[in-house]
Design a protein around this motif. Structure first.
Motif, PDB file in Angstrom:
ATOM      1  N   CYS A   9      10.002 -32.182  30.436  1.00 41.61           N
ATOM      2  CA  CYS A   9      11.265 -31.798  30.961  1.00 41.61           C
ATOM      3  C   CYS A   9      11.187 -30.540  31.813  1.00 41.61           C
ATOM      4  O   CYS A   9      10.816 -29.397  31.051  1.00 41.61           O
ATOM      5  N   GLY A  10      11.736 -30.469  32.846  1.00 44.78           N
ATOM      6  CA  GLY A  10      11.766 -29.327  33.878  1.00 44.78           C
ATOM      7  C   GLY A  10      12.334 -28.109  33.100  1.00 44.78           C
ATOM      8  O   GLY A  10      12.171 -27.092  33.056  1.00 44.78           O
ATOM      9  N   PHE A  11      13.510 -28.569  32.396  1.00 46.97           N
ATOM     10  CA  PHE A  11      14.533 -27.757  31.713  1.00 46.97           C
ATOM     11  C   PHE A  11      13.707 -26.891  30.672  1.00 46.97           C
ATOM     12  O   PHE A  11      13.698 -25.961  30.308  1.00 46.97           O
ATOM     13  N   ALA A  12      12.911 -27.854  29.792  1.00 41.41           N
ATOM     14  CA  ALA A  12      12.087 -27.337  28.861  1.00 41.41           C
ATOM     15  C   ALA A  12      11.127 -26.569  29.049  1.00 41.41           C
ATOM     16  O   ALA A  12      10.715 -25.511  28.491  1.00 41.41           O
ATOM     17  N   LYS A  13      10.407 -26.853  30.206  1.00 43.31           N
ATOM     18  CA  LYS A  13       9.329 -26.059  30.960  1.00 43.31           C
ATOM     19  C   LYS A  13       9.693 -24.656  31.148  1.00 43.31           C
ATOM     20  O   LYS A  13       9.095 -23.586  30.797  1.00 43.31           O
ATOM     21  N   MET A  14      10.773 -24.518  31.791  1.00 46.79           N
ATOM     22  CA  MET A  14      11.478 -23.140  32.044  1.00 46.79           C
ATOM     23  C   MET A  14      11.778 -22.311  30.655  1.00 46.79           C
ATOM     24  O   MET A  14      11.613 -21.139  30.739  1.00 46.79           O
ATOM     25  N   LEU A  15      12.141 -23.130  29.713  1.00 49.07           N
ATOM     26  CA  LEU A  15      12.599 -22.332  28.489  1.00 49.07           C
ATOM     27  C   LEU A  15      11.300 -21.944  27.818  1.00 49.07           C
ATOM     28  O   LEU A  15      11.129 -20.828  27.385  1.00 49.07           O
ATOM     29  N   TRP A  16      10.247 -22.592  27.758  1.00 41.85           N
ATOM     30  CA  TRP A  16       8.913 -22.362  27.364  1.00 41.85           C
ATOM     31  C   TRP A  16       8.274 -21.065  28.028  1.00 41.85           C
ATOM     32  O   TRP A  16       7.807 -20.218  27.249  1.00 41.85           O
ATOM     33  N   PHE A  17       8.353 -21.242  29.354  1.00 37.08           N
ATOM     34  CA  PHE A  17       7.713 -20.085  30.122  1.00 37.08           C
ATOM     35  C   PHE A  17       8.254 -18.977  30.099  1.00 37.08           C
ATOM     36  O   PHE A  17       7.797 -17.823  29.952  1.00 37.08           O
ATOM     37  N   SER A  18       9.874 -18.751  29.856  1.00 32.15           N
ATOM     38  CA  SER A  18      10.735 -17.685  30.015  1.00 32.15           C
ATOM     39  C   SER A  18      10.797 -17.095  28.296  1.00 32.15           C
ATOM     40  O   SER A  18      11.614 -16.105  28.328  1.00 32.15           O
ATOM     41  N   GLY A  19      10.228 -17.696  27.379  1.00 30.86           N
ATOM     42  CA  GLY A  19      10.671 -17.194  26.198  1.00 30.86           C
ATOM     43  C   GLY A  19       9.939 -15.990  25.510  1.00 30.86           C
ATOM     44  O   GLY A  19       8.975 -15.317  26.142  1.00 30.86           O
ATOM     45  N   LYS A  20      10.243 -15.971  24.236  1.00 31.49           N
ATOM     46  CA  LYS A  20       9.287 -14.854  23.552  1.00 31.49           C
ATOM     47  C   LYS A  20       7.926 -14.979  23.543  1.00 31.49           C
ATOM     48  O   LYS A  20       7.245 -13.927  23.510  1.00 31.49           O
ATOM     49  N   ILE A  21       7.290 -16.269  23.527  1.00 34.50           N
ATOM     50  CA  ILE A  21       5.979 -16.530  23.650  1.00 34.50           C
ATOM     51  C   ILE A  21       5.870 -17.437  24.811  1.00 34.50           C
ATOM     52  O   ILE A  21       5.884 -18.575  24.786  1.00 34.50           O
TER      53      ILE A  21
ATOM     54  N   HIS B  10       8.933 -36.069  26.405  1.00 34.33           N
ATOM     55  CA  HIS B  10       9.493 -35.607  27.575  1.00 34.33           C
ATOM     56  C   HIS B  10      10.523 -34.562  27.402  1.00 34.33           C
ATOM     57  O   HIS B  10      10.518 -33.621  28.046  1.00 34.33           O
ATOM     58  N   LEU B  11      11.379 -34.893  26.572  1.00 31.09           N
ATOM     59  CA  LEU B  11      12.657 -33.745  26.188  1.00 31.09           C
ATOM     60  C   LEU B  11      11.967 -32.581  25.814  1.00 31.09           C
ATOM     61  O   LEU B  11      12.514 -31.360  26.448  1.00 31.09           O
ATOM     62  N   PHE B  12      11.156 -32.494  25.017  1.00 35.42           N
ATOM     63  CA  PHE B  12      10.859 -31.130  24.390  1.00 35.42           C
ATOM     64  C   PHE B  12       9.506 -30.606  25.192  1.00 35.42           C
ATOM     65  O   PHE B  12       9.130 -29.302  24.400  1.00 35.42           O
ATOM     66  N   LYS B  13       9.022 -31.273  26.063  1.00 37.52           N
ATOM     67  CA  LYS B  13       7.537 -30.617  26.668  1.00 37.52           C
ATOM     68  C   LYS B  13       7.584 -30.894  28.092  1.00 37.52           C
ATOM     69  O   LYS B  13       7.459 -29.862  28.966  1.00 37.52           O
TER      70      LYS B  13
ATOM     71  N   GLU C  85      -0.748 -36.789  24.170  1.00 34.17           N
ATOM     72  CA  GLU C  85      -0.036 -37.838  24.594  1.00 34.17           C
ATOM     73  C   GLU C  85       1.002 -38.275  23.711  1.00 34.17           C
ATOM     74  O   GLU C  85       1.639 -39.153  24.085  1.00 34.17           O
ATOM     75  N   ASN C  86       1.363 -37.496  22.745  1.00 36.12           N
ATOM     76  CA  ASN C  86       2.462 -37.720  21.825  1.00 36.12           C
ATOM     77  C   ASN C  86       2.816 -36.200  21.430  1.00 36.12           C
ATOM     78  O   ASN C  86       2.148 -35.326  21.491  1.00 36.12           O
ATOM     79  N   VAL C  87       3.911 -36.290  20.667  1.00 35.24           N
ATOM     80  CA  VAL C  87       4.491 -35.028  20.274  1.00 35.24           C
ATOM     81  C   VAL C  87       3.654 -34.190  19.228  1.00 35.24           C
ATOM     82  O   VAL C  87       3.339 -33.142  19.191  1.00 35.24           O
ATOM     83  N   ILE C  88       3.012 -35.068  18.161  1.00 36.66           N
ATOM     84  CA  ILE C  88       2.098 -34.609  17.345  1.00 36.66           C
ATOM     85  C   ILE C  88       0.977 -33.982  17.902  1.00 36.66           C
ATOM     86  O   ILE C  88       0.414 -32.981  17.547  1.00 36.66           O
ATOM     87  N   GLN C  89       0.224 -34.650  18.821  1.00 33.78           N
ATOM     88  CA  GLN C  89      -0.807 -34.275  19.775  1.00 33.78           C
ATOM     89  C   GLN C  89      -0.754 -32.914  20.257  1.00 33.78           C
ATOM     90  O   GLN C  89      -1.361 -31.737  20.229  1.00 33.78           O
ATOM     91  N   PHE C  90       0.640 -32.577  20.988  1.00 33.86           N
ATOM     92  CA  PHE C  90       0.989 -31.745  21.590  1.00 33.86           C
ATOM     93  C   PHE C  90       1.217 -30.470  20.748  1.00 33.86           C
ATOM     94  O   PHE C  90       0.785 -29.455  20.970  1.00 33.86           O
ATOM     95  N   THR C  91       1.907 -30.632  19.374  1.00 34.25           N
ATOM     96  CA  THR C  91       2.035 -29.823  18.338  1.00 34.25           C
ATOM     97  C   THR C  91       0.803 -29.185  18.056  1.00 34.25           C
ATOM     98  O   THR C  91       0.628 -27.795  17.714  1.00 34.25           O
ATOM     99  N   GLU C  92      -0.092 -30.159  17.570  1.00 38.34           N
ATOM    100  CA  GLU C  92      -1.388 -29.734  17.125  1.00 38.34           C
ATOM    101  C   GLU C  92      -2.306 -28.889  18.142  1.00 38.34           C
ATOM    102  O   GLU C  92      -2.802 -27.727  17.709  1.00 38.34           O
ATOM    103  N   ASN C  93      -2.052 -29.229  19.226  1.00 42.39           N
ATOM    104  CA  ASN C  93      -2.889 -28.305  20.273  1.00 42.39           C
ATOM    105  C   ASN C  93      -2.365 -26.974  20.698  1.00 42.39           C
ATOM    106  O   ASN C  93      -3.001 -26.039  20.922  1.00 42.39           O
ATOM    107  N   MET C  94      -1.032 -26.903  20.651  1.00 46.37           N
ATOM    108  CA  MET C  94      -0.229 -25.673  20.702  1.00 46.37           C
ATOM    109  C   MET C  94      -0.603 -24.817  19.651  1.00 46.37           C
ATOM    110  O   MET C  94      -1.091 -23.376  19.984  1.00 46.37           O
ATOM    111  N   VAL C  95      -0.509 -25.294  18.180  1.00 45.34           N
ATOM    112  CA  VAL C  95      -0.601 -24.461  17.266  1.00 45.34           C
ATOM    113  C   VAL C  95      -2.024 -23.939  17.283  1.00 45.34           C
ATOM    114  O   VAL C  95      -2.393 -22.737  17.089  1.00 45.34           O
ATOM    115  N   THR C  96      -3.064 -24.672  17.474  1.00 45.42           N
ATOM    116  CA  THR C  96      -4.588 -24.509  17.496  1.00 45.42           C
ATOM    117  C   THR C  96      -4.636 -23.211  18.611  1.00 45.42           C
ATOM    118  O   THR C  96      -5.463 -22.110  18.334  1.00 45.42           O
ATOM    119  N   SER C  97      -4.235 -23.491  19.721  1.00 40.91           N
ATOM    120  CA  SER C  97      -4.402 -22.405  20.940  1.00 40.91           C
ATOM    121  C   SER C  97      -3.669 -21.319  20.595  1.00 40.91           C
ATOM    122  O   SER C  97      -4.590 -20.176  20.688  1.00 40.91           O
TER     123      SER C  97
END
Length: 385
Positions: A167-179, A162-165, A189-201
């Motif tokens: 959370c509404g505040f985290a979403k704003m930070l991801w969307f407005s950032g360098k990437i 929740h905190l790193f993906k 469903e967990n941080v590892i899966q989220f990380t792997e999917n982000m890196v792959t995409s």
């Protein structure tokens, strides 16, 4: 790893390298009722060779595989090997890794390799490791806290995902950032899966993996700092300031390379006349034997070619053998050359190989840092004395 085997207890010391301790114990307990009187590996051996008849009588079909376990030369002592590490040396770190194998799922091994890459800044690599292991003191884990809500958005229980993906505040930070990212579109469903999917995409969008992980680490680090500032000091996060901090941290971390702090021990020394003269003196009057090996699926072909300086004569020797790896094949090619020289009674030889890792270890009178090579490497060192 056995030489004579006199110091290795057949029943209690795990000497079969592919079996873990529990499997080894189960195997030996199943054999004990048969009443065999062997005590040490020496009772299963003839010198430093396996007594195939005895081994197969005790272990049945498994005996064929056991007799292929390499043995050290007889003039060396039995050696304790920690198979959890390539160099065979025990360490707390490798013991922890062995103990946590169930947690570090082998299917997820790639992600731990990613964050342990030498080009990632150690500080960032450590923080990524903590997040992926969910080893941060988020409110979900703090039993003494009644309020489990995320302090940044107060809309859901605070955990790492929740905190790193989410959370509404985290979403704003991801969307407005360098990437710019819509993290809602990235499954996990967990941080590892989220990380792997982000890196792959993002890799499919031509971003470099180091760049992705560095940026991800900077974003997560800034979210964690802002969360702690709010919880401990009551300072609310400022989105623009966080974006500037992420940008500065990203630039700083991106310039880091683990190679900067290392000396390339395999680089060729500069060529010059003094060096050429040195090698002329080394090779003068000696038979030069060049070795090489090819390896595929456990089969190796070895070759040694001899030529004597200032003479037109030359000779060659080839062989075919089993080898567990290409490195062992290269070592067996060097051993073939030394044994050939011994048979021919050539007293002045120089053996050349293109396997830098092997040559550096042997020139230092050491084995390469891979325990599976110890038996061949020690035989080479004995022959070269």
């Amino acid at each position: 790893m056995a030489a004579s085997g006199e110091e290795i207890d057949v029943w209690h010391q795990p000497w079969i390298p592919w079996l873990d301790f529990n499997c080894f114990n189960s195997l030996m307990e199943s054999i004990k009722p048969k009443g065999y009187t062997v005590r040490t590996l020496a009772d299963l051996s003839i010198g430093n060779e396996w007594n195939k008849e005895v081994v197969q009588q005790i272990f049945g079909d498994l005996g064929n595989r056991i007799t292929e376990i390499p043995r050290l030369p007889l003039n060396h002592k039995d050696k304790i090997i920690w198979t959890g590490k390539q160099n065979g040396i025990f360490s707390i770190k490798s013991a922890y890794g062995t103990d946590q194998e169930a947690h570090f799922d082998k299917k997820k091994k790639g992600i731990w390799t990613w964050i342990g890459h030498s080009d990632l800044h150690p500080r960032l690599s450590t923080f990524l490791w903590r997040v992926l292991n969910e080893a941060l003191p988020v409110r979900e884990k703090l039993r003494f806290l009644l309020d489990k809500d995320c302090p940044l958005c107060n809309s859901a229980e605070e955990n790492c995902l929740h905190l790193f993906k989410n959370c509404g505040f985290a979403k704003m930070l991801w969307f407005s950032g360098k990437i710019p990212l819509l993290v809602d579109k990235i499954p996990g469903e967990n941080v590892i899966q989220f990380t792997e999917n982000m890196v792959t995409s993002l890799e499919n969008s031509n971003y470099d993996r180091k760049e992705i992980l560095t940026y991800m680490g900077c974003v997560w680090e800034q979210i964690w700092r802002s969360r702690n500032d709010l919880c401990r000091r009551g300072i609310r996060a400022n989105l623009d300031m966080m974006k500037r901090n992420i940008e500065m941290a990203f630039q700083s971390y991106s310039t880091y390379s683990g190679k900067d702090a290392l000396v390339d021990i395999f680089s060729d020394p500069p060529k010059n006349r003094l060096e050429e003269a040195y090698w002329q003196r080394i090779l003068d009057g000696k038979r030069v034997i060049c070795t090489d090996a090819s390896w595929l699926r456990g089969e190796a072909r070895l070759a040694a070619v001899m030529r004597m300086k200032n003479l037109e004569s030359w000779a060659h020797k080839t062989s075919r053998t089993k080898a567990e790896s290409a490195l062992i094949a290269e070592l067996k090619a060097i051993l073939l050359a030394l044994q050939w020289a011994w048979e021919k009674k050539w007293d002045r030889i120089c053996v050349l190989s293109d396997c830098a890792q092997t040559i550096q270890a042997l020139r230092a009178k050491q084995c390469p840092p891979f325990w599976k090579t110890f038996n061949v490497a020690l035989e080479i060192l004995d022959c070269s004395k």
